[in-house]
Design a protein around this motif. Structure first.
Motif, PDB file in Angstrom:
ATOM      1  N   LEU A   2       0.831  -1.209   0.000  1.00  0.00           N
ATOM      2  CA  LEU A   2       0.000   0.000   0.000  1.00  0.00           C
ATOM      3  C   LEU A   2       0.865   1.257   0.000  1.00  0.00           C
ATOM      4  CD1 LEU A   2      -2.789  -1.033   2.551  1.00  0.00           C
ATOM      5  CD2 LEU A   2      -3.067  -0.647   0.088  1.00  0.00           C
ATOM      6  N   CYS A 211     -11.585   4.496  -0.546  1.00  0.00           N
ATOM      7  CA  CYS A 211     -11.678   3.095  -0.107  1.00  0.00           C
ATOM      8  C   CYS A 211     -10.291   2.493   0.097  1.00  0.00           C
ATOM      9  CB  CYS A 211     -12.449   2.273  -1.142  1.00  0.00           C
ATOM     10  SG  CYS A 211     -14.202   2.684  -1.245  1.00  0.00           S
ATOM     11  N   VAL A 212      -9.345   2.835  -0.788  1.00  0.00           N
ATOM     12  CA  VAL A 212      -7.982   2.338  -0.651  1.00  0.00           C
ATOM     13  C   VAL A 212      -7.370   2.849   0.654  1.00  0.00           C
ATOM     14  CG1 VAL A 212      -5.647   2.415  -1.616  1.00  0.00           C
ATOM     15  CG2 VAL A 212      -7.620   2.127  -3.140  1.00  0.00           C
ATOM     16  N   GLN A 213      -7.672   4.107   0.999  1.00  0.00           N
ATOM     17  CA  GLN A 213      -7.110   4.680   2.231  1.00  0.00           C
ATOM     18  C   GLN A 213      -7.638   3.970   3.477  1.00  0.00           C
ATOM     19  OE1 GLN A 213      -4.590   6.679   1.606  1.00  0.00           O
ATOM     20  NE2 GLN A 213      -5.278   6.378  -0.505  1.00  0.00           N
ATOM     21  N   VAL A 214      -8.861   3.450   3.413  1.00  0.00           N
ATOM     22  CA  VAL A 214      -9.406   2.697   4.545  1.00  0.00           C
ATOM     23  C   VAL A 214      -8.539   1.479   4.831  1.00  0.00           C
ATOM     24  CG1 VAL A 214     -11.342   1.301   5.364  1.00  0.00           C
ATOM     25  CG2 VAL A 214     -11.773   3.487   4.229  1.00  0.00           C
ATOM     26  N   PHE A 215      -8.160   0.758   3.780  1.00  0.00           N
ATOM     27  CA  PHE A 215      -7.284  -0.405   3.947  1.00  0.00           C
ATOM     28  C   PHE A 215      -5.925   0.027   4.487  1.00  0.00           C
ATOM     29  CE2 PHE A 215     -10.271  -2.081   0.727  1.00  0.00           C
ATOM     30  CZ  PHE A 215     -10.651  -3.239   1.371  1.00  0.00           C
ATOM     31  N   GLY A 216      -5.445   1.169   4.002  1.00  0.00           N
ATOM     32  CA  GLY A 216      -4.174   1.683   4.491  1.00  0.00           C
ATOM     33  C   GLY A 216      -4.221   2.009   5.975  1.00  0.00           C
ATOM     34  N   ILE A 218      -6.269   0.665   8.219  1.00  0.00           N
ATOM     35  CA  ILE A 218      -6.376  -0.600   8.959  1.00  0.00           C
ATOM     36  C   ILE A 218      -5.003  -1.255   9.079  1.00  0.00           C
ATOM     37  CG2 ILE A 218      -7.317  -2.940   8.906  1.00  0.00           C
ATOM     38  CD1 ILE A 218      -9.799  -1.759   7.529  1.00  0.00           C
ATOM     39  N   PHE A 219      -4.264  -1.289   7.970  1.00  0.00           N
ATOM     40  CA  PHE A 219      -2.918  -1.874   7.968  1.00  0.00           C
ATOM     41  C   PHE A 219      -2.007  -1.129   8.936  1.00  0.00           C
ATOM     42  CE2 PHE A 219       1.431  -1.549   6.319  1.00  0.00           C
ATOM     43  CZ  PHE A 219       1.801  -2.885   6.312  1.00  0.00           C
TER      44      PHE A 219
END
Length: 232
Positions: A2, A211-216, A218-219
């Protein structure tokens, strides 16, 4: 992954914003509100932040510094908020565009075309009518209410020359269908379709990157919790 993709994602987001601002803003002067450009500028800002954040994310991950991870998380949150705002603005304006154009486009075209201080409107109207093969906001009859036409400064024209199928000086003196574009719905439907297509791109990019930033985030939270205190 990411973090490493951050600069590329930022470049892509910024490119969409710059593309809208620099290449797709010919008709901005014909829109009553500044929402369309606001969404584009938000993407430009968000793209810059994404690029910077990607570099910071790499440093935070490799060095395992909790203070850098906190800063990285805050920047991800900022990007998320910017992209959501851009997406929501694009969606809301998409819904309101038809009403806005119906209320304002005719007045802008007839009251500002070829008037002092409104060169941007004049060039935008000419480009709109030529590029989309249309004449007037709703139809060519709209030009009867034009201050430029009614002032006598139009040189006997009843429509601007840009309404003509073959543009030559003074061709707007004859508004017959064989000479000018008499498209059903006028220019308003053409401009609405054009702007809506670009709002869909802006909205999709905004929500997609959010949406990509949400995964970022969480990571980042998982990595932050996994680090031992001595890495602080």
């Amino acid at each position: 992954v990411l973090q490493e993709s951050g600069p590329l994602a930022g470049l892509a987001v910024m490119a969409v914003g710059i593309w809208t601002v620099a290449l797709k803003s010919d008709y901005i002067s014909l829109l009553a509100s500044g929402t369309y450009m606001a969404t584009a500028y938000i993407l430009v800002v968000a793209g810059v932040v994404v690029m910077v954040t990607g570099v910071l994310g790499c440093c935070a991950t490799f060095k395992e510094r909790r203070n850098l991870l906190r800063l990285y998380f805050m920047l991800l949150l900022l990007i998320f908020l910017l992209e959501v705002i851009a997406g929501v603005l694009a969606y809301v304006y998409y819904q309101q565009l038809n009403t806005e154009l119906k209320e304002s486009l005719k007045d802008i075209m007839t009251k500002r075309y070829h008037q002092p201080g409104h060169g941007g409107v004049t060039s935008a109207v000419d480009k709109l009518q030529q590029e989309f093969h249309c004449c007037g906001s709703n139809n060519s009859q709209d030009w009867r209410d034009s201050e430029w036409i009614r002032s006598g400064e139009a040189g006997g024209r009843v429509v601007p020359d840009s309404c003509c199928k073959t543009v030559v000086a003074g061709c707007g003196q004859r508004d017959h269908a064989s000479n000018i574009y008499k498209v059903e719905g006028g220019c308003i439907t053409k401009l609405e379709t054009f702007v809506q297509e670009h709002l869909r791109v802006i909205g999709a990019v905004g929500i997609g990157v959010a949406c990509v930033q949400v995964f970022g985030m969480i990571f980042t939270c998982c990595l932050y919790r996994s680090l031992k205190l001595e890495h602080y």
